[in-house]
Design an enzyme around this catalytic site. Structure first.
Site, short mmCIF file in Angstrom:
data_model
loop_
_atom_site.label_atom_id
_atom_site.label_comp_id
_atom_site.label_asym_id
_atom_site.label_seq_id
_atom_site.Cartn_x
_atom_site.Cartn_y
_atom_site.Cartn_z
N VAL A 99 17.16 18.33 80.27
CA VAL A 99 17.85 19.62 80.36
C VAL A 99 16.92 20.59 81.09
CG1 VAL A 99 18.90 21.52 79.08
CG2 VAL A 99 19.11 19.18 78.21
N HIS A 156 12.34 23.94 76.69
CA HIS A 156 12.59 23.87 75.25
C HIS A 156 11.43 23.14 74.61
CE1 HIS A 156 14.58 20.65 77.46
NE2 HIS A 156 14.25 19.84 76.46
P1 5GP Z 1 14.60 16.79 77.10
O1 5GP Z 1 14.95 15.36 77.32
O2 5GP Z 1 15.13 17.67 78.22
O3 5GP Z 1 13.16 17.04 76.79
O4 5GP Z 1 15.35 17.22 75.77
C1 5GP Z 1 16.68 17.62 75.73
C2 5GP Z 1 17.12 17.50 74.30
O5 5GP Z 1 18.32 18.21 74.15
C3 5GP Z 1 17.38 16.05 73.87
O6 5GP Z 1 16.55 15.72 72.77
C4 5GP Z 1 18.86 16.04 73.52
O7 5GP Z 1 19.16 15.22 72.42
C5 5GP Z 1 19.15 17.51 73.25
N1 5GP Z 1 20.52 17.90 73.57
C6 5GP Z 1 21.23 17.57 74.68
N2 5GP Z 1 22.45 18.12 74.64
C7 5GP Z 1 22.51 18.81 73.46
C8 5GP Z 1 23.54 19.58 72.84
O8 5GP Z 1 24.65 19.77 73.37
N3 5GP Z 1 23.24 20.13 71.63
C9 5GP Z 1 22.03 19.97 71.02
N4 5GP Z 1 21.86 20.55 69.84
N5 5GP Z 1 21.05 19.24 71.58
C10 5GP Z 1 21.28 18.66 72.78
#
Ligand code: 5GP
Length: 114
Positions: A96, A100
């Protein structure tokens, strides 16, 4: 206006989430696909894409995110410890493009991570 990120849409309540905390600078939501018994995300309202896009001016914001992580971790009962991590870019599987801070706990976490 640029298109909103997924996390801006969650912050604006256009997409539902389990929100644990919010203030004027950030929100905290439970991860939809948790990788540990407790897994939440601390997300600034400002849609900065990656850690590499941070500037000197963002220093206080990043400090705030860490302090919020600590506060919510305590509220979640993570007294045995926890991990706080930003994934940055494709090699770290950032999916994303809106920074975060992942906070994971509730079990022994392996090190080094995969
Ligand atoms: P990244 O892979 O970018 O470090 O982490 C993105 C995180 O966002 C992942 O752990 C994924 O499970 C979480 N995520 C993706 N879409 C959503 C959503 O619609 N709602 C929530 N609460 N988490 C999400």
């Amino acid at each position: 206006m640029p298109e909103k990120t997924l996390f801006q849409r969650i912050a604006d309540r256009e997409i539902p989430s389990d929100m644990l905390y919010e203030d004027e600078l950030c929100i905290v939501i439970r991860d939809i696909n948790p990788k540990a018994p407790t897994h939440f995300l601390v997300i600034p309202r400002d849609p900065i894409s990656t850690l590499d896009d941070l500037t000197e001016e963002d220093g206080p914001l990043v400090g705030h995110l860490l302090l919020v992580a600590k506060k919510v971790a305590a509220e979640e009962g993570l007294s045995g410890g926890y991990r706080a991590v930003f994934n940055c870019g494709p090699d770290a599987f950032q999916t994303v493009p809106h920074i975060h801070l992942h906070v994971l706990g509730g079990r022994k976490l392996g090190w080094p991570p995969g």
